[in-house]
Design a protein around this motif. Structure first.
Motif, PDB file in Angstrom:
ATOM      1  N   GLU A 175      43.738  34.330  36.905  1.00 14.92           N
ATOM      2  CA  GLU A 175      42.925  35.118  36.448  1.00 14.92           C
ATOM      3  C   GLU A 175      43.603  36.034  35.100  1.00 14.92           C
ATOM      4  OE1 GLU A 175      41.291  37.484  39.475  1.00 14.92           O
ATOM      5  OE2 GLU A 175      39.902  35.857  40.267  1.00 14.92           O
ATOM      6  N   LYS A 176      44.651  36.434  35.300  1.00 15.76           N
ATOM      7  CA  LYS A 176      45.368  37.207  34.368  1.00 15.76           C
ATOM      8  C   LYS A 176      45.785  36.052  32.818  1.00 15.76           C
ATOM      9  CE  LYS A 176      49.270  39.722  35.206  1.00 15.76           C
ATOM     10  NZ  LYS A 176      50.461  40.123  36.049  1.00 15.76           N
ATOM     11  N   ILE A 197      45.369  35.560  41.119  1.00 14.73           N
ATOM     12  CA  ILE A 197      45.597  36.532  40.213  1.00 14.73           C
ATOM     13  C   ILE A 197      46.156  36.258  38.964  1.00 14.73           C
ATOM     14  CG2 ILE A 197      46.706  38.825  39.876  1.00 14.73           C
ATOM     15  CD1 ILE A 197      46.181  39.428  42.699  1.00 14.73           C
ATOM     16  N   GLU A 198      47.096  35.330  39.095  1.00 10.10           N
ATOM     17  CA  GLU A 198      48.062  34.783  37.708  1.00 10.10           C
ATOM     18  C   GLU A 198      46.937  33.863  36.968  1.00 10.10           C
ATOM     19  OE1 GLU A 198      51.224  35.282  36.847  1.00 10.10           O
ATOM     20  OE2 GLU A 198      51.268  36.823  38.288  1.00 10.10           O
ATOM     21  N   VAL A 237      42.211  35.911  31.233  1.00 12.41           N
ATOM     22  CA  VAL A 237      42.064  37.095  30.480  1.00 12.41           C
ATOM     23  C   VAL A 237      42.893  37.272  29.214  1.00 12.41           C
ATOM     24  CG1 VAL A 237      42.518  39.568  30.600  1.00 12.41           C
ATOM     25  CG2 VAL A 237      41.338  38.479  32.462  1.00 12.41           C
ATOM     26  N   GLU A 238      44.135  36.684  29.415  1.00 17.59           N
ATOM     27  CA  GLU A 238      45.025  36.530  27.926  1.00 17.59           C
ATOM     28  C   GLU A 238      44.494  35.723  27.010  1.00 17.59           C
ATOM     29  OE1 GLU A 238      47.872  37.843  25.698  1.00 17.59           O
ATOM     30  OE2 GLU A 238      47.228  38.753  27.321  1.00 17.59           O
TER      31      GLU A 238
END
Length: 119
Positions: free
Chosen positions: A32-33, A29-30, A36-37
């Motif tokens: 992917e975040k 998740i980190e 995304v950023e």
């Protein structure tokens, strides 16, 4: 109820495995975040570039329209000058024909000298 000794070890192993799964999921998740950023920053940069390009295109359009207006004015002026030249050329041709046709005989007589004052 027998077999109570093996159960706590199995529960601890299951707990450790579940904890490892959760940690991997958290790391995923980190990542992917972070991805995304990065995409968000890239899109913002692209947006800024598009805005700048649009402004430059608008400025170019204004320059082109101003130059077109200037060119139209030059064309109009040139057409007027060409018409004037055509008129002057026709006038010259008429005068040359008059000279050739009538010669000196057709030329108007020079104006008479002013009459002498008889007082």
């Amino acid at each position: 109820g027998g077999g109570g000794g093996a159960s706590p070890r199995r529960t601890a192993a299951e707990y450790d495995a579940r904890l490892a799964d959760l940690e991997r999921e958290r790391e995923c998740i980190e990542r992917e975040k972070a991805q995304v950023e990065r995409y968000k920053q890239l899109l913002l940069k692209q947006r800024d570039i598009m805005i700048a390009l649009t402004q430059r295109l608008n400025e170019r359009d204004e320059q082109i329209m101003a130059l077109q207006d200037e060119l139209d004015a030059y064309d109009k002026n040139q057409a007027a000058l060409e018409n004037k030249l055509d008129e002057k050329t026709a006038q010259c041709i008429r005068l040359q024909r008059l000279e050739l046709d009538g010669g000196a005989a057709a030329a108007p007589a020079p104006p008479a000298p002013p009459a002498a004052d008889v007082s």
